[in-house]
Write an enzyme that holds these catalytic residues in place. Structure first.
Site, PDB file in Angstrom:
ATOM      1  N   ASP A 289      46.570  43.184  43.727  1.00 37.00           N
ATOM      2  CA  ASP A 289      46.272  41.763  43.521  1.00 37.00           C
ATOM      3  C   ASP A 289      47.116  40.909  44.480  1.00 37.00           C
ATOM      4  O   ASP A 289      47.003  41.074  45.682  1.00 37.00           O
ATOM      5  CB  ASP A 289      46.509  41.424  42.040  1.00 37.00           C
ATOM      6  CG  ASP A 289      46.037  40.049  41.636  1.00 37.00           C
ATOM      7  OD1 ASP A 289      44.814  39.901  41.385  1.00 37.00           O
ATOM      8  OD2 ASP A 289      46.863  39.125  41.579  1.00 37.00           O
TER       9      ASP A 289
ATOM     10  N   HIS B 169      40.816  45.758  36.214  1.00 42.22           N
ATOM     11  CA  HIS B 169      41.673  45.204  37.262  1.00 42.22           C
ATOM     12  C   HIS B 169      43.092  45.751  37.172  1.00 42.22           C
ATOM     13  O   HIS B 169      43.730  46.000  38.205  1.00 42.22           O
ATOM     14  CB  HIS B 169      41.685  43.682  37.145  1.00 42.22           C
ATOM     15  CG  HIS B 169      42.538  43.000  38.158  1.00 42.22           C
ATOM     16  ND1 HIS B 169      42.267  43.034  39.501  1.00 42.22           N
ATOM     17  CD2 HIS B 169      43.669  42.256  38.026  1.00 42.22           C
ATOM     18  CE1 HIS B 169      43.181  42.332  40.167  1.00 42.22           C
ATOM     19  NE2 HIS B 169      44.041  41.864  39.283  1.00 42.22           N
TER      20      HIS B 169
END
Length: 292
Positions: free
Chosen positions: A107, A272
């Site tokens: 990320d 994620h």
């Protein structure tokens, strides 16, 4: 008390421009640096770091502006530029005696890792990227109603003042919404870990927004300059991501191939937060990268 990775030393080390970073350091062997994402701290790597520590010195810093690291005021656009944050990582590793090292980011940390790979090809031996496309490409693939998935990118791109006030006024709800929405397996993030992420994020609203704001401004300029110059990542690169290409209508592997000629592109069924949801898979991907 700040949660950290069990069995690792928790230290403070110099970054760029007088900033100090907190980091968990453990294991032994060739060095690999792991950079966390949003809205998290280095703690997200706890399972993967344990798996890598038998063969590698594993270094897990909190990015500037996050966790227990310094949170300088964004007095200039480059304070939270990924170029500056990449320089933090190179400086930190050098302080531990590592002039060359492998780098893996998730990320926000993956955006820092990407920039480090372009800016410091003589230092980064291998590059691992979890669940992003580069900043320039990110803005290009977000369009129409599908862009709603990234609403926070647009919110935090706004001028200083309003985003910070809105987020600070409901910090747990704001940051918690991403922990809920982005996880395929909520049990992978125990309550004490979730509470640590929320605590750390609520204490860093201003610097987190500054990090995101940089990605709508100076980071785009840096990526565009590299694209115009034909710059590419010189080291082996492994990208692991959800099937964002199918969801948002673009060729994810093709995007990465343009930047990384030596590319291993993988899709995961994990959410994620894949380093926490599927640590065996991610550790194996990193070990495979390091063997190339």
């Amino acid at each position: 008390m700040t949660l950290t990775i069990p069995g690792f030393d928790h230290v403070r080390l110099p970054g760029a421009d007088g900033v100090e970073l907190a980091a968990a350091v453990g294991g032994s062997g060739s060095p690999v640096v792991l950079l966390h994402g949003f809205p998290q701290t280095h703690l997200m790597w706890r399972h993967v770091a344990e798996r890598l520590g038998d063969e590698h010195t594993v270094i897990c810093p909190d990015l500037r502006g996050y966790g227990a690291s310094d949170k300088p005021a964004a007095t200039e656009p480059d304070v939270y530029a990924k170029r500056t944050m990449a320089a933090d990582v190179v400086t930190l590793a050098a302080a531990l005696g590592h002039e060359r090292f492998a780098l893996v980011g998730h990320d926000r940390g993956a955006l820092v890792a990407f920039r480090a790979g372009l800016d410091h090809p003589e230092t980064i031996t291998h590059l691992g990227i979890l669940d992003i496309v580069p900043t320039l490409d990110m803005w290009n693939v977000l369009h129409g109603a599908s862009a709603a998935v990234g609403y926070h990118l647009f919110l935090m791109a706004q001028p200083p003042g309003l985003p910070e006030a809105m987020i600070a006024g409901s910090a747990d709800a704001f940051f918690g919404s991403f922990l809920d929405a982005w996880a395929n397996d909520p049990t992978a993030m125990p309550e004490d870990v979730r509470a640590e992420y929320l605590r750390a994020s609520a204490a860093a609203v201003t610097s987190i927004v500054a990090d995101y704001r940089a990605s709508a401004d100076i980071d785009v300029m840096h990526d565009q300059a590299d694209l115009d110059a034909g710059s590419q990542l010189a080291m082996p690169v492994t990208v692991v991501q959800q099937d964002w290409g199918a969801q948002l209508g673009y060729d994810a592997a093709g995007v990465w191939k343009a930047w990384a000629p030596d590319l291993d592109h993988r899709l995961t069924r994990a959410g994620h937060f894949m380093a926490e949801e599927s640590p065996d898979e991610i550790a194996a991907a990193i070990q495979g990268l390091l063997a190339r």
